[in-house]
Design a protein around this motif. Sequence first.
Motif, PDB file in Angstrom:
ATOM      1  N   ARG A   1     -25.105  59.566  46.885  1.00 61.43           N
ATOM      2  CA  ARG A   1     -25.589  58.443  46.071  1.00 61.43           C
ATOM      3  C   ARG A   1     -25.271  57.121  46.737  1.00 61.43           C
ATOM      4  NH1 ARG A   1     -22.671  57.631  40.503  1.00 61.43           N
ATOM      5  NH2 ARG A   1     -21.166  56.621  41.896  1.00 61.43           N
ATOM      6  N   ALA A   2     -26.306  56.331  46.948  1.00 64.45           N
ATOM      7  CA  ALA A   2     -26.147  54.945  47.394  1.00 64.45           C
ATOM      8  C   ALA A   2     -26.450  54.056  46.200  1.00 64.45           C
ATOM      9  CB  ALA A   2     -27.100  54.638  48.538  1.00 64.45           C
ATOM     10  N   SER A   3     -25.525  53.177  45.864  1.00 61.98           N
ATOM     11  CA  SER A   3     -25.715  52.311  44.696  1.00 61.98           C
ATOM     12  C   SER A   3     -25.445  50.860  45.085  1.00 61.98           C
ATOM     13  CB  SER A   3     -24.802  52.741  43.544  1.00 61.98           C
ATOM     14  OG  SER A   3     -23.455  52.868  43.963  1.00 61.98           O
ATOM     15  N   LEU A   4     -26.309  49.983  44.617  1.00 62.61           N
ATOM     16  CA  LEU A   4     -26.333  48.593  45.058  1.00 62.61           C
ATOM     17  C   LEU A   4     -25.781  47.643  44.007  1.00 62.61           C
ATOM     18  CD1 LEU A   4     -30.011  48.696  46.381  1.00 62.61           C
ATOM     19  CD2 LEU A   4     -27.924  49.077  47.712  1.00 62.61           C
ATOM     20  N   SER A   5     -25.412  46.466  44.486  1.00 67.46           N
ATOM     21  CA  SER A   5     -25.043  45.372  43.590  1.00 67.46           C
ATOM     22  C   SER A   5     -25.627  44.086  44.149  1.00 67.46           C
ATOM     23  CB  SER A   5     -23.523  45.254  43.450  1.00 67.46           C
ATOM     24  OG  SER A   5     -23.187  44.341  42.411  1.00 67.46           O
ATOM     25  N   PHE A   6     -25.464  43.000  43.413  1.00 66.32           N
ATOM     26  CA  PHE A   6     -26.113  41.742  43.774  1.00 66.32           C
ATOM     27  C   PHE A   6     -25.548  41.112  45.035  1.00 66.32           C
ATOM     28  CE2 PHE A   6     -22.657  40.827  40.846  1.00 66.32           C
ATOM     29  CZ  PHE A   6     -22.012  39.759  41.430  1.00 66.32           C
ATOM     30  N   TYR A   7     -24.417  41.616  45.544  1.00 68.36           N
ATOM     31  CA  TYR A   7     -23.879  41.083  46.802  1.00 68.36           C
ATOM     32  C   TYR A   7     -24.317  41.900  48.014  1.00 68.36           C
ATOM     33  CZ  TYR A   7     -20.275  44.282  44.949  1.00 68.36           C
ATOM     34  OH  TYR A   7     -19.622  45.342  44.366  1.00 68.36           O
ATOM     35  N   ASN A   8     -25.124  42.935  47.789  1.00 65.36           N
ATOM     36  CA  ASN A   8     -25.677  43.694  48.916  1.00 65.36           C
ATOM     37  C   ASN A   8     -26.930  43.030  49.466  1.00 65.36           C
ATOM     38  OD1 ASN A   8     -24.599  46.536  47.168  1.00 65.36           O
ATOM     39  ND2 ASN A   8     -23.902  46.050  49.252  1.00 65.36           N
ATOM     40  N   THR A   9     -27.271  43.374  50.714  1.00 63.53           N
ATOM     41  CA  THR A   9     -28.394  42.733  51.397  1.00 63.53           C
ATOM     42  C   THR A   9     -29.364  43.775  51.943  1.00 63.53           C
ATOM     43  OG1 THR A   9     -27.338  42.751  53.581  1.00 63.53           O
ATOM     44  CG2 THR A   9     -26.843  40.876  52.133  1.00 63.53           C
ATOM     45  N   ARG A  10     -30.558  43.318  52.282  1.00 65.33           N
ATOM     46  CA  ARG A  10     -31.534  44.186  52.950  1.00 65.33           C
ATOM     47  C   ARG A  10     -30.996  44.653  54.296  1.00 65.33           C
ATOM     48  NH1 ARG A  10     -37.823  43.258  52.177  1.00 65.33           N
ATOM     49  NH2 ARG A  10     -37.914  42.891  49.927  1.00 65.33           N
ATOM     50  N   GLU A  11     -30.296  43.764  54.980  1.00 63.53           N
ATOM     51  CA  GLU A  11     -29.748  44.128  56.281  1.00 63.53           C
ATOM     52  C   GLU A  11     -28.754  45.290  56.155  1.00 63.53           C
ATOM     53  OE1 GLU A  11     -31.566  40.277  56.397  1.00 63.53           O
ATOM     54  OE2 GLU A  11     -29.968  41.019  55.081  1.00 63.53           O
ATOM     55  N   GLU A  12     -27.989  45.310  55.074  1.00 65.62           N
ATOM     56  CA  GLU A  12     -27.073  46.428  54.858  1.00 65.62           C
ATOM     57  C   GLU A  12     -27.841  47.717  54.602  1.00 65.62           C
ATOM     58  OE1 GLU A  12     -22.956  44.776  53.040  1.00 65.62           O
ATOM     59  OE2 GLU A  12     -24.663  44.683  51.667  1.00 65.62           O
ATOM     60  N   ILE A  13     -28.936  47.616  53.872  1.00 68.11           N
ATOM     61  CA  ILE A  13     -29.776  48.795  53.654  1.00 68.11           C
ATOM     62  C   ILE A  13     -30.323  49.301  54.979  1.00 68.11           C
ATOM     63  CG2 ILE A  13     -31.917  49.622  52.592  1.00 68.11           C
ATOM     64  CD1 ILE A  13     -31.341  47.702  50.254  1.00 68.11           C
ATOM     65  N   ASP A  14     -30.710  48.391  55.863  1.00 72.30           N
ATOM     66  CA  ASP A  14     -31.206  48.788  57.186  1.00 72.30           C
ATOM     67  C   ASP A  14     -30.146  49.559  57.965  1.00 72.30           C
ATOM     68  OD1 ASP A  14     -33.665  47.576  56.728  1.00 72.30           O
ATOM     69  OD2 ASP A  14     -33.101  45.700  57.731  1.00 72.30           O
ATOM     70  N   VAL A  15     -28.900  49.060  57.922  1.00 69.39           N
ATOM     71  CA  VAL A  15     -27.808  49.750  58.620  1.00 69.39           C
ATOM     72  C   VAL A  15     -27.613  51.139  58.022  1.00 69.39           C
ATOM     73  CG1 VAL A  15     -25.336  49.730  59.125  1.00 69.39           C
ATOM     74  CG2 VAL A  15     -26.651  47.606  59.280  1.00 69.39           C
ATOM     75  N   PHE A  16     -27.628  51.217  56.707  1.00 71.19           N
ATOM     76  CA  PHE A  16     -27.476  52.506  56.018  1.00 71.19           C
ATOM     77  C   PHE A  16     -28.586  53.477  56.424  1.00 71.19           C
ATOM     78  CE2 PHE A  16     -29.152  54.620  52.037  1.00 71.19           C
ATOM     79  CZ  PHE A  16     -28.357  55.751  52.139  1.00 71.19           C
ATOM     80  N   ILE A  17     -29.816  53.014  56.415  1.00 68.55           N
ATOM     81  CA  ILE A  17     -30.950  53.882  56.742  1.00 68.55           C
ATOM     82  C   ILE A  17     -30.848  54.376  58.184  1.00 68.55           C
ATOM     83  CG2 ILE A  17     -33.453  53.958  57.070  1.00 68.55           C
ATOM     84  CD1 ILE A  17     -32.611  54.097  54.145  1.00 68.55           C
ATOM     85  N   LYS A  18     -30.501  53.490  59.110  1.00 67.93           N
ATOM     86  CA  LYS A  18     -30.360  53.913  60.513  1.00 67.93           C
ATOM     87  C   LYS A  18     -29.252  54.949  60.649  1.00 67.93           C
ATOM     88  CE  LYS A  18     -29.737  52.326  65.266  1.00 67.93           C
ATOM     89  NZ  LYS A  18     -28.861  53.487  65.581  1.00 67.93           N
ATOM     90  N   ALA A  19     -28.109  54.689  59.991  1.00 65.76           N
ATOM     91  CA  ALA A  19     -26.994  55.636  60.064  1.00 65.76           C
ATOM     92  C   ALA A  19     -27.380  56.971  59.426  1.00 65.76           C
ATOM     93  CB  ALA A  19     -25.763  55.047  59.378  1.00 65.76           C
ATOM     94  N   LEU A  20     -28.134  56.906  58.350  1.00 62.82           N
ATOM     95  CA  LEU A  20     -28.585  58.121  57.672  1.00 62.82           C
ATOM     96  C   LEU A  20     -29.520  58.929  58.579  1.00 62.82           C
ATOM     97  CD1 LEU A  20     -28.809  59.890  55.143  1.00 62.82           C
ATOM     98  CD2 LEU A  20     -30.569  58.320  54.286  1.00 62.82           C
TER      99      LEU A  20
END
Length: 420
Positions: free
Chosen positions: A389-408
């Motif tokens: 489970r990946a869960s977001l909050s208002f201090y997360n960014t698109r760039e962090e999602i990009d890092v997560f997706i690449k690592a995944l």
Amino acid sequence: MTFTPTKTLADQVRADFPILNQEVNGKPLIYLDNAATSQKPLLVLNRLRDYYEQYNANVHRGAHTLSAKATDAYEATRDKVAKFVNAASRQEIVYTRNASEAINLIAYSWGMSNLQPGDEIILSVMEHHSNIVPWQLVAQKTGAVLKFVELTSEETFDLEQFKTLLSEKTKLVSTVHVSNTLGCINPVQEICALAHEYGAKVLIDACQSVPHMPVDVQQIDCDWLVASGHKMCAPTGIGFLYGKFKLLESMPPFFGGGEMIAEVFLDHSTYAELPHKFEAGTPAIGEAIALGAAIDYLSSIGMDKIHAYEAELTAYLFEQLQQIPEIRIYGPKPDANGEGRAALAAFTSGEVHANDLSTLLDQEGVAIRSGHHCTQPLHRFLGLPGTARASLSFYNTREEIDVFIKALKDTLEFFGGLFG
């Protein structure tokens, strides 16, 4: 706090969260485990420290200056909570250690006093263990019967099946507002209206909704609502119960001890007025004061703004995850704007076990959750041993999602080589 329209919300608040500015395993931390607990802004940390450094004293019991200051700050948070969820009165807000304690309070105070053999309690298969186990215990002791709402084909709360479960035997409906696994937003206002037609009471677990969207208890018309501070930028060890005044007034105390009494004699005691009747012993004073700071912080941003930004992140997260063939996400899909579900994605990834996935992502600095997320019955219903489970909050960014997706993708490619 001043917000600049040209910057994203995360850009404007990141500096308030010092914990996010660190490396884990030599990589910048990407914290995507917000459904488990949120991070805490400096305003909250400083307010907690200020209490212990400047006016640490017990509340309600002292006439001296420090006690009066602590009491004022402690009770001011109650007003903030009441306003935050639009309670009709500050007396409708009871401090608890967490949402689990709040549900147990209702189960043992109201449930043990009102449920009889054959009475029915309706839950759903998506409930957190905290909203199942207390009712199992109460049902065993009272002879009440548990019934469960299942899922639609879109893996949401089956409202039509719920209607068939309701009857004159229904005494309580207890359900989550937002599922911490499926991410679905349950139609709680309609659930309350339907249950009330049969005279049943309704409890809403709002742990995953109160930190992410506006919640109005009067509009929902629930009888009780519970939430945990640690999921809404406050410390651990503090939560709250909202209850309709007359209902709370009719319920006997759950804990006995200091603070919850009016007078104590050797053979009997009388109890304090609401809400103190349910708040025995020395409370989590600093944590309650810090909860008030968290509400100040969230309110200064605006819950509408938080919800809108998290919806944007949700749309982007799902857009990226859906490009990975091995990924199966559970719960409803968001619309093009990211609306219609919470800012989290519980998923499986082919033959890769969620725990293995989480462990390798951690090596890349990415923190996600793996396991059953305290929803074992739901995972059994879905035929799954667990999910990531990946869960977001208002201090997360698109760039962090990009890092997560690449690592995944890299992780799945690694395991694909092993399985291939």
